[in-house]
Design an enzyme around this catalytic site. Structure first.
Site, PDB file in Angstrom:
ATOM      1  N   GLU A  37       0.841  -1.202   0.000  1.00 24.17           N
ATOM      2  CA  GLU A  37       0.000   0.000   0.000  1.00 24.17           C
ATOM      3  C   GLU A  37       0.875   1.251   0.000  1.00 24.17           C
ATOM      4  O   GLU A  37       1.471   1.608   1.021  1.00 24.17           O
ATOM      5  CB  GLU A  37      -0.933   0.034   1.216  1.00 24.17           C
ATOM      6  CG  GLU A  37      -1.838   1.263   1.205  1.00 24.17           C
ATOM      7  CD  GLU A  37      -2.757   1.345   2.400  1.00 24.17           C
ATOM      8  OE1 GLU A  37      -3.353   2.426   2.604  1.00 24.17           O
ATOM      9  OE2 GLU A  37      -2.884   0.348   3.128  1.00 24.17           O
ATOM     10  N   LYS A  64      -9.157 -15.766  14.680  1.00 20.63           N
ATOM     11  CA  LYS A  64      -9.205 -15.360  13.275  1.00 20.63           C
ATOM     12  C   LYS A  64     -10.611 -15.029  12.780  1.00 20.63           C
ATOM     13  O   LYS A  64     -10.916 -15.216  11.595  1.00 20.63           O
ATOM     14  CB  LYS A  64      -8.560 -16.440  12.395  1.00 20.63           C
ATOM     15  CG  LYS A  64      -7.115 -16.712  12.785  1.00 20.63           C
ATOM     16  CD  LYS A  64      -6.487 -17.844  12.015  1.00 20.63           C
ATOM     17  CE  LYS A  64      -5.070 -18.099  12.517  1.00 20.63           C
ATOM     18  NZ  LYS A  64      -4.432 -19.251  11.868  1.00 20.63           N
ATOM     19  N   ASP A  77       1.311 -14.672  12.449  1.00 22.93           N
ATOM     20  CA  ASP A  77       0.207 -15.300  11.717  1.00 22.93           C
ATOM     21  C   ASP A  77      -0.664 -14.193  11.126  1.00 22.93           C
ATOM     22  O   ASP A  77      -1.370 -13.485  11.842  1.00 22.93           O
ATOM     23  CB  ASP A  77      -0.610 -16.178  12.668  1.00 22.93           C
ATOM     24  CG  ASP A  77      -1.615 -17.050  11.929  1.00 22.93           C
ATOM     25  OD1 ASP A  77      -2.134 -16.610  10.885  1.00 22.93           O
ATOM     26  OD2 ASP A  77      -1.901 -18.164  12.405  1.00 22.93           O
ATOM     27  N   HIS A 115      -1.837  11.145  -1.294  1.00 30.60           N
ATOM     28  CA  HIS A 115      -1.787   9.970  -2.175  1.00 30.60           C
ATOM     29  C   HIS A 115      -1.437  10.383  -3.601  1.00 30.60           C
ATOM     30  O   HIS A 115      -0.664   9.701  -4.287  1.00 30.60           O
ATOM     31  CB  HIS A 115      -3.124   9.223  -2.147  1.00 30.60           C
ATOM     32  CG  HIS A 115      -3.272   8.331  -0.952  1.00 30.60           C
ATOM     33  ND1 HIS A 115      -2.859   7.037  -0.959  1.00 30.60           N
ATOM     34  CD2 HIS A 115      -3.788   8.560   0.273  1.00 30.60           C
ATOM     35  CE1 HIS A 115      -3.111   6.485   0.231  1.00 30.60           C
ATOM     36  NE2 HIS A 115      -3.671   7.384   0.990  1.00 30.60           N
TER      37      HIS A 115
END
Length: 405
Positions: free
Chosen positions: A101, A230, A305, A400
């Protein structure tokens, strides 16, 4: 390894003689991975030369991956220095961030600059506990209540059984939930410097055998989703999972204006209307701007993870404009991190942990993972401040555009 060896193995898979997962039984790990690449190239037309150019030992990665093909590379950036004053983290840190990103590292870097100029962020781990919650079948609620009482009365026996499977994990508590003919037992462990999910699972499995032997309960599943792993879950926001960590900072008004080109009042308003009211209206479990960005980038860089970013983004950001300063904080309720085991032993991930000075087991045990958690929280705070300031000053889109993203 020779090209001929890899091609021959690929031929045998295509002919149905071997399965993909059987290749390591007939060749070394590097040759097996090359054979899978050959097979994929034949069947898909894709060129996998770059995928086959990786730095880790394929044999050493066997505990991290199955059907190895190669490696996927991500750009790695650095933000900082970030000054942190915690129980475990007491230094200026360079924060490794793996991401695709654009503008993310630049934004976090700006937040780090403001925090460090203000004297650093405070950070504290306030709770530790990796959880696993099996679900049992009982006849009815009366039997369920009987099981719950037995668990309370025999905690020491369950602790002994669970801890017989590990030299590091310590069972801290068991919380029971009776729902009709279901009994859920949420086991919580101190797993020291390991993230500890596998440790908790194995230990809980041993304790479940004792529950089945001594009560009417029958185990249905070792995970009953009250863990909760998760998946977005309010129980993690309230009770925590892994490490509950909080960070805050007080930034002088002049530093806010200089570094962020806005005011404390504007940042406070943006946080209230966006992160608090907007999140509430959306029914969000996270009341923050983009904490997951920092959590995910550091997780990828340091071998955590990646799927546990779900819980790691369970964050509340608070901001208060004071007379001569801006106060800001983040609370990450369920940050699951480790500095040993899992992906932390892969070479580039180990190097990133070395950059932070937290690779391996800490002294005392658990201190390295605490330090990593405190640094991530401070990094998330930097990211929150920078994005809120960009929104408050209406610079988000221009930033951006300027960076070509």
């Amino acid at each position: 390894m020779t090209d001929h060896d890899a091609d021959e193995l690929a031929d045998r898979v295509q002919d149905g003689e071997l399965r993909l997962y059987e290749l390591e039984d007939h060749a070394d790990a590097e040759t097996a991975a090359a054979a899978r690449r050959r097979l994929l190239e034949r069947e898909t037309g894709a060129a996998l030369d770059v995928t086959g150019d990786y730095a880790f030992d394929p044999m050493g990665a066997e505990s991290n991956i199955e059907n190895l093909v190669g490696g996927t590379q991500l750009p790695l950036g650095i933000a900082g220095p970030l000054a942190v004053d915690g129980d475990a983290a007491t230094d200026e840190y360079h924060l490794p961030m793996a991401t695709t990103e654009g503008a993310l590292v630049a934004s976090v870097n700006r937040g780090c600059s403001a925090i460090t100029a203000a004297g650093g962020a405070n950070a504290r781990v306030t709770k530790r506990g990796m959880t696993r919650a099996p679900v049992f079948r009982v006849a009815d609620v009366t039997e369920g209540a009987e099981v719950a009482r037995w668990v309370d009365e025999h905690f020491a026996d369950l602790k002994e059984a669970a801890e017989s499977t590990t030299s590091h994990g310590k069972l801290q508590e068991i919380t029971h939930y009776v729902v009709g003919d279901n009994v859920y037992l949420r086991f919580s462990y101190d797993t020291a410097d390991a993230m500890g999910m596998n440790m908790a699972t194995i230990a809980t499995g041993e304790a479940c055998e004792l529950v089945e032997a001594e009560t009417p309960a029958e185990l249905v599943a070792l995970s009953g989703n009250l863990c909760t792993d998760k998946k977005p879950a309010a129980i993690n926001a309230v009770e925590g999972r892994g490490r509950t960590v909080t960070a805050d900072v007080r930034i002088p008004r002049e530093v806010v204006e200089e570094r962020f080109d806005t005011t404390p009042e504007s940042i406070e308003e943006a946080n209230t209307r966006k992160n608090l009211v907007g999140s509430a209206k959306a029914g969000s479990l996270g009341f923050n701007a983009h904490a997951a960005n920092v959590v995910a980038a550091v997780f990828l860089a340091t071998g955590q993870d990646a799927a546990q970013v779900v819980e790691g983004s369970n964050c509340i950001t608070t901001v208060e404009a004071r007379e001569e300063e801006l106060y800001a904080s983040v609370n990450l309720a369920s940050l699951e991190v480790g500095t040993v085991g899992g992906g932390t032993k892969l070479p580039t991930q180990a190097e990133a942990l070395d950059v932070l000075g937290v690779r391996g087991g800490g002294d005392p045990a658990g201190s390295n993972a605490d330090e990593l958690a405190e640094v991530i929280a401070a990094g998330a705070l930097a990211g929150e401040l920078s994005l809120l300031a960009a929104l408050a000053s209406r610079h988000l889109s221009s930033a951006h555009a300027e960076l070509g993203r």
